[in-house]
Design an enzyme around this catalytic site. Structure first.
Site, short mmCIF file in Angstrom:
data_model
loop_
_atom_site.label_atom_id
_atom_site.label_comp_id
_atom_site.label_asym_id
_atom_site.label_seq_id
_atom_site.Cartn_x
_atom_site.Cartn_y
_atom_site.Cartn_z
N LYS A 22 1.00 -1.25 0.41
CA LYS A 22 0.15 -0.07 0.05
C LYS A 22 0.89 1.23 0.47
CE LYS A 22 -1.84 1.88 4.01
NZ LYS A 22 -1.60 3.05 4.01
N ASN A 23 1.71 0.74 0.66
CA ASN A 23 2.94 2.17 1.11
C ASN A 23 3.81 2.74 -0.03
OD1 ASN A 23 1.22 3.36 3.33
ND2 ASN A 23 3.20 2.34 5.39
N ARG A 92 -4.33 10.66 4.55
CA ARG A 92 -3.39 11.56 4.14
C ARG A 92 -2.32 11.70 3.58
NH1 ARG A 92 0.87 14.48 7.92
NH2 ARG A 92 2.85 14.32 7.59
N CYS A 116 -5.50 13.54 12.58
CA CYS A 116 -4.98 11.78 12.79
C CYS A 116 -4.93 11.30 14.19
CB CYS A 116 -4.01 11.68 11.71
SG CYS A 116 -3.20 9.81 11.68
N ARG A 121 1.08 14.68 12.81
CA ARG A 121 1.03 14.67 11.49
C ARG A 121 1.12 16.51 10.55
NH1 ARG A 121 -0.37 8.59 9.76
NH2 ARG A 121 1.16 8.88 8.40
N LYS A 161 14.18 16.33 8.97
CA LYS A 161 14.00 14.73 10.57
C LYS A 161 13.11 14.31 8.87
CE LYS A 161 9.98 14.27 13.12
NZ LYS A 161 9.21 14.49 14.38
N ASP A 305 5.04 0.88 12.29
CA ASP A 305 3.49 0.12 11.84
C ASP A 305 3.87 -1.33 11.83
OD1 ASP A 305 2.65 2.26 10.17
OD2 ASP A 305 3.70 1.99 8.04
N ILE A 327 8.42 7.53 16.54
CA ILE A 327 8.23 8.14 15.19
C ILE A 327 6.65 9.16 15.86
CG2 ILE A 327 7.46 8.44 13.04
CD1 ILE A 327 10.38 7.41 13.15
N ARG A 397 -8.63 -0.31 5.33
CA ARG A 397 -7.81 0.58 4.56
C ARG A 397 -6.82 0.13 4.10
NH1 ARG A 397 -5.91 4.77 8.09
NH2 ARG A 397 -4.91 5.08 6.23
C1 UD1 Z 1 4.98 7.11 6.35
C2 UD1 Z 1 3.60 5.72 6.35
C3 UD1 Z 1 3.25 5.53 7.52
C4 UD1 Z 1 4.29 5.30 8.56
C5 UD1 Z 1 5.31 6.43 8.46
C6 UD1 Z 1 6.47 6.13 9.47
C7 UD1 Z 1 2.67 5.72 3.86
C8 UD1 Z 1 1.72 6.40 2.97
N1 UD1 Z 1 3.08 6.00 5.33
O1 UD1 Z 1 3.58 8.54 6.41
O2 UD1 Z 1 1.97 4.13 7.61
O3 UD1 Z 1 4.10 4.74 9.39
O4 UD1 Z 1 5.55 6.95 6.75
O5 UD1 Z 1 7.15 5.05 9.05
O6 UD1 Z 1 3.80 6.00 3.70
N2 UD1 Z 1 6.72 15.29 10.07
C9 UD1 Z 1 6.36 15.91 10.41
N3 UD1 Z 1 5.77 17.11 9.55
C10 UD1 Z 1 6.09 16.58 8.14
C11 UD1 Z 1 6.28 15.54 7.63
C12 UD1 Z 1 6.47 14.45 9.15
O7 UD1 Z 1 6.21 17.40 11.81
O8 UD1 Z 1 5.82 17.78 7.13
C13 UD1 Z 1 6.35 13.75 11.12
C14 UD1 Z 1 5.53 13.75 11.37
O9 UD1 Z 1 4.40 13.83 12.50
C15 UD1 Z 1 6.09 12.68 12.21
C16 UD1 Z 1 7.70 11.67 11.70
O10 UD1 Z 1 7.87 13.07 11.23
O11 UD1 Z 1 6.52 12.52 13.75
C17 UD1 Z 1 7.60 10.51 10.17
O12 UD1 Z 1 7.19 11.08 9.81
P1 UD1 Z 1 6.30 10.79 8.10
O13 UD1 Z 1 7.65 9.33 7.32
O14 UD1 Z 1 6.28 11.99 7.32
O15 UD1 Z 1 5.31 9.89 7.92
P2 UD1 Z 1 4.34 9.90 6.81
O16 UD1 Z 1 4.76 9.83 5.34
O17 UD1 Z 1 3.14 10.51 6.66
#
Ligand code: UD1
Length: 417
Positions: A22-23, A92, A116, A121, A161, A305, A327, A397
């Protein structure tokens, strides 16, 4: 509303064929917006997040057609630049259309993703990085209004980050930018490598310079292609943990075991017997599970996850275990439900202390998010008697044919209204 009825405690036995990821599918689907030629994606999982992303592409003008797990996409008349709240609120990953729309049209209006359950997020890292490519944006009434008045221009970007989504959005956007972009401190999840492979197949010029550094030379246009999506490593990990938690023997098939080395090593460390072959892992669950300490981390660390699923397994350990969630700040929603089933887990900030030797009791349960829901199935498979899991739309989902796959390996599980 649909529910799942699970009757435990029975052992599982047989083979599970793992679906496409999915991801990996979500960013690749978003990236198809770059092309005006026909694209065929194979091995897509038929789960709701994928359907939502396909609706989103259609709302942007793409023509799509599913044949089983393959999707044909044609964008020759695609021209809309507006991603509505209704489509982005439930998923998201909708934010991933921002990069390709800006790259292709120079402007876009995309809803901010909804709140969420697992944390706030934000998307600040996506926006800050896009502004380095020349994007101007403002946020009003829940929408990001973004333009690139002079088109996207390559630049050097360091992510403060590690973010999976921001890395994906920027790789896609920079693929059509003028000049070269260097992205540093990138996420290196296997799904990102799959996205890069797909983009290079449609004619983008993306290279890994070092472990977390990517070079993208912008191209003017891209081609069509046929591409097969990688396996779902979280689904694979879920069934491996299910086997370990129910002392069962399973073969997990259609995977690349080297990608899930971290998970396999942890399972071995705590007592499961594992045999690895080219596209398959055989697991023999053990009665004796050793306690351990785990923290979630970006790849190649242990995935957030799989945190909820692993917690169920550690409830069966000989002694106290610990999981640190590094995370997402609020990803322990499953704990209160597991405790209602007899687990003894306490939370202190981002640390969960998990007492072992739990004898799970069947109960009526409430699913809260995708991975939390599946952890309740694992606990229910362990508990003698009938458990009912409510709000299973979360599960739909992200897990393809979940009850059918579990039924095939002997679980007494069914969907009820
Ligand atoms: C993706 C995965 C999700 C997985 C996550 C972490 C998909 C569709 N989803 O989510 O299943 O749990 O990676 O492996 O692939 N953050 C910020 N600002 C931003 C973006 C992120 O502060 O602009 C923070 C988030 O709140 C979180 C951390 O960074 O604490 C990591 O998030 P991120 O790696 O971006 O996760 P997703 O891409 O949303």
């Amino acid at each position: 509303m649909q529910k799942l009825e699970v009757v435990g405690a029975y052992k599982l036995k047989g083979q599970v064929k793992i679906s496409g990821s999915k991801n990996a599918s979500l960013p690749i689907l978003a990236a198809t917006l770059l092309s005006n030629k026909r694209i065929i994606l194979r091995n897509l999982p038929r789960v709701r997040d994928i359907e939502t992303m396909v609706y989103l592409l259609e709302s942007l003008g793409s023509k799509t057609k599913f044949h089983g797990n393959s999707l044909t996409i044609n964008n020759s008349n695609q021209f809309k630049k507006f991603a509505s709240y209704n489509l982005v609120k439930t998923m998201r990953a909708g934010i991933l259309v921002l990069g390709p729309l800006l790259a292709k049209f120079g402007s876009a209006k995309v809803s901010l993703p909804g709140g969420c359950a697992i944390g706030t997020r934000p998307v600040d890292i996506h926006l800050k990085a896009l502004s380095k490519l020349g994007v101007k944006y403002k946020i009003s009434q829940g929408y990001i209004h973004a333009t690139a008045p002079k088109g996207l221009k390559g630049n050097k970007i360091f992510f403060s980050k590690i973010s999976v989504g921001a890395t994906e959005n920027l790789i896609i956007a920079a693929s059509l930018a003028k000049g070269t972009t260097i992205l540093s401190n990138c996420a290196i999840e296997p799904e990102i490598k799959d996205l890069v492979n797909f983009l290079n197949k449609i004619g983008c010029k993306i290279n890994w310079l070092s472990r977390r550094k990517i070079k993208i030379i912008g191209v003017e246009q891209v081609q069509g292609a046929k591409y097969s999506i990688m396996f779902d490593r979280i689904e694979a990990g879920t069934y491996l943990i299910a086997a370990a938690a129910t002392e069962s023997n399973l073969k997990i098939q259609s995977i690349n075991p080297t990608i899930i080395k971290t998970e396999i090593n942890i399972l071995k460390r705590i007592g499961a017997k594992i045999k690895i072959s080219k596209n398959e892992v055989k697991i023999i669950g053990s009665k004796k599970i050793k306690n351990t300490k785990i923290k979630t981390a970006p790849y190649p660390g242990f995935p957030t996850d799989l945190q909820a699923q692993m917690m169920v397994l550690l409830c069966k350990a000989n002694k106290k275990s610990e999981i640190k969630e590094e995370i997402f700040e609020n990803r322990f929603m499953h704990v209160s439900e597991l405790n209602r089933m007899g687990a003894k887990i306490s939370i202190n900030g981002n640390k969960a202390v998990i007492n072992g030797k739990v004898d799970f009791k069947a109960a009526e349960l409430m699913a809260t998010d995708l991975r939390a829901s599946v952890s309740l199935i694992l606990a229910a498979l362990n508990a003698k008697g009938k458990s009912i899991i409510n709000r299973i739309y979360h599960l739909d989902r992200g897990y393809e044919k979940i009850e059918k796959k579990f039924q095939k390996i002997g679980a007494k599980i069914k969907r009820i209204n």
